[in-house]
Enzyme design. Structure first.
Site, short mmCIF file in Angstrom:
data_model
loop_
_atom_site.label_atom_id
_atom_site.label_comp_id
_atom_site.label_asym_id
_atom_site.label_seq_id
_atom_site.Cartn_x
_atom_site.Cartn_y
_atom_site.Cartn_z
N ARG A 77 0.79 -1.26 0.00
CA ARG A 77 0.00 0.00 0.00
C ARG A 77 0.81 1.29 0.00
NH1 ARG A 77 -4.19 -2.85 -1.76
NH2 ARG A 77 -5.38 -3.96 -0.14
N ASP A 323 -1.43 -13.17 -1.05
CA ASP A 323 -2.24 -12.03 -1.52
C ASP A 323 -2.60 -11.14 -0.33
OD1 ASP A 323 -3.66 -10.26 -3.08
OD2 ASP A 323 -5.36 -11.61 -3.44
ZN ZN Z 1 -5.25 -10.05 -7.64
#
Ligand code: ZN
Length: 443
Positions: A77, A323
Site C-alpha cells: 500500500r 495475496d
Molecule cells: Zn489479484
C-alpha cells in the site's frame, strides 16, 4: 555480527541433499551469510566456543529451521495508502510469518507504472523494510488496460515481473503483446485473471450463498476464461504466464493441460482458497455477510476449494501466495457489497499450511516449504530456499509442536482483517533472520 543457531531440527532436503530425514544441526552466520553448517552434537574437532566467539547464540532446541519464506504476492500500500499498511508494517507482518522476501504488487498511488515510483519503493524497502521487497511493475499505464508501460525501464528500476494485479487485463491483444515483450526481458507476466464482463461488479462468488443473500455474484468463468486465454497466448508466444491466486476447478484444469503441453505456465494458490469456500462466510448479527471473508477472486464453491487442494497435493501448484491485502477496520466493517476486496495473510500462511496439510499427512513438509520458498522464488529467478554454506542467511525458526491461537492482537500488520481469527494452529514463528540479522524474535 557473528551468530550461532544451535541445535536446530531441519531436513537433509532443505540442506540441499536428498531424502526427507530430519537432522539436527548448528549454523554459523557471519556477514549476512551462512558460513558453516555443523552436525549436532558437534564433533570434537568443530567445537565452537559459544561464550566469546558469537555476539548472539540462538538456542534452537525443539525448533524447526527453515529457509526464509518468499511470498509471490503482497500489497504493502505504499506509496499512497499508508493508513492501510506501509512497507515498514507490511514487512513486520512478513517476518512475523517467517517470510524473508516478498514480491509486491504495483496497485499503489501513484501506480508503479514508472521508474520513479519503483525507485521510491526500492529505497523505502531498504530503509524501513524488515525483509527483502521485490517490486513488480504495472503492465498498463495507470492499470487502465489501454497502453503498455515501458517494461525495460521498469526492469532497470528494479521490478521482477509485470502485472496489472488488482484488475484483469480486458484487452486480449494488449495482454498478448505484454507476454511477448516481457519474454524478451526474461520476466513473467502475472495475471489477475478476471473477465469483467463475467464478474459483473459482484462481491462474492456467484452460487448458492450469493443467491440466498441476494448479493451480486462473480461467475467462476470470469477467472477461467482469462486463464485459458493466458495459457493459449503463452503457448503461442513462449512468454512466461503466471496465474495469480487461482481459485476455480476450471482454471486449474486449463493450467494442468497447458503444463502437460510444455507451456511456460506457472500458478500460485492462497491459503484461503485452499481452506475456505463461500459457504463458510459468516452471517453477522444484522443478517448480512462478514466482509472479512471478501477478497478477489472470491471464496468459491466447495468443489472449487477441493480442486485447489488436489492441485496442491498432486503437484500442479508452483507456489503458495498470501495475496496479503490489508484494509482499515472501518472499510471492512461496511456491508459486504461496499467493503473493499482483500484480507491479510502473511502472519498465518505457514501455520495454516503446516496445520491443515503437513500435520494431517496430505503434504510433505519439504514440499510445503519448497512451495513457499525455492519454487516461489524460481518464478522470478530469485534464488532462495536452501540452507547452504555461502547462501544468504535468510532463515526462519518455527515451533511445530506447540499450538497457538490467532487473536486480533497477534497481527503485526496495520490490518486485522483475517478470516482465521480464533483458529488454533501449529507452526508459530520464533525467529526470522534476513541477511543474518534477527528481524523477528518471539518474546
Ligand atoms: Zn489479484
Amino acid at each position: 555480527m557473528k551468530i550461532l543457531i544451535n541445535n536446530a531440527s531441519t531436513t537433509s532436503h532443505l540442506l540441499g541433499g536428498n531424502g526427507h530425514d530430519v537432522v539436527t544441526i548448528s549454523l554459523v552466520i557471519e556477514k549476512g551469510k551462512i558460513v558453516q553448517v555443523l552436525d549436532c552434537p558437534l564433533p570434537a574437532s568443530q567445537t565452537v566456543s559459544t561464550d566469546s566467539t558469537f555476539e548472539k547464540v540462538i538456542d534452537a532446541t525443539g525448533l524447526f529451521l527453515s529457509p526464509g519464506l518468499l511470498d509471490p504476492q503482497v500489497h504493502f500500500r505504499e506509496p499512497g495508502m499508508e493508513y492501510k499498511e506501509d512497507i515498514a508494517s507490511g514487512s513486520r507482518a512478513a517476518v512475523k510469518g517467517g517470510f524473508t522476501s516478498v514480491v509486491s504488487m504495483p496497485n499503489t498511488t501513484p501506480t508503479a507504472d514508472n521508474a520513479e515510483t519503483v525507485a521510491f519503493m526500492v529505497e523505502k524497502a531498504s530503509t524501513t523494510g524488515l525483509c527483502k521487497v521485490y517490486p513488480t511493475g504495472a503492465l498498463s499505464k495507470g492499470l487502465e488496460g489501454k497502453e503498455l508501460t515501458d517494461f525495460k525501464t521498469l526492469q532497470a528500476a528494479g521490478v521482477v515481473a509485470i502485472t496489472d494485479d488488482g484488475k484483469g487485463v480486458q484487452d486480449d491483444s494488449l495482454f498478448k503483446q505484454a507476454l511477448n515483450d516481457a519474454k524478451a526481458l526474461g520476466m513473467p507476466v502475472l495475471d489477475h485473471s478476471e473477465d469483467e464482463s463475467l464478474s459483473n461488479g459482484g462481491a462474492i462468488h456467484e452460487g448458492v450463498v450469493s443467491r440466498k443473500h441476494n448479493v451480486n455474484g462473480i461467475k467462476a468463468s470470469s477467472e477461467s476464461v482469462h486463464v485459458k486465454r493466458g495459457c493459449e497466448y503463452s503457448e503461442e508466444t513462449g512468454g512466461h504466464y503466471h496465474v495469480l491466486h487461482v481459485s476455480t476447478a476450471e482454471s486449474i484444469e486449463a493450467i494442468r493441460q497447458a503444463k502437460a503441453k510444455g507451456a511456460r505456465v506457472t500458478v500460485e494458490v492462497s491459503p484461503h482458497h485452499l481452506l475456505l469456500c463461500d459457504e463458510d462466510i459468516p452471517v453477522k448479527a444484522d443478517g448480512t455477510l462478514d466482509a472479512n471473508w471478501k477478497m478477489n477472486p472470491p471464496l468459491r464453491s466447495r468443489s472449487d476449494m477441493l480442486a485447489c487442494q488436489k492441485a496442491l497435493t498432486d503437484g500442479v501448484i508452483d507456489a503458495i501466495a498470501t495475496d496479503h491485502a490489508p484494509h482499515a477496520p472501518h472499510e471492512k466493517d461496511l456491508h459486504i457489497e461496499k467493503a473493499p476486496f482483500g484480507i491479510i495473510g502473511l502472519e498465518t500462511a505457514f501455520a495454516l499450511i503446516y496445520t491443515h496439510f503437513v500435520k494431517t499427512g496430505k503434504l510433505n513438509l519439504n514440499t510445503a516449504i519448497d512451495l513457499m520458498s525455492k519454487q516461489a522464488g524460481a518464478i522470478f529467478n530469485i534464488k532462495c530456499g536452501r540452507i547452504e554454506e555461502g547462501a544468504d542467511a535468510d532463515l526462519a525458526l518455527f515451533d511445530l509442536k506447540t499450538p497457538f491461537t490467532v487473536t486480533p492482537s497477534f497481527f503485526a500488520s496495520k490490518s486485522q482483517s483475517s478470516p482465521f481469527i480464533n483458529e488454533t494452529l501449529y507452526g508459530e514463528t520464533y525467529y526470522t533472520l534476513v541477511d543474518g540479522e534477527i528481524k523477528y524474535a518471539r518474546c
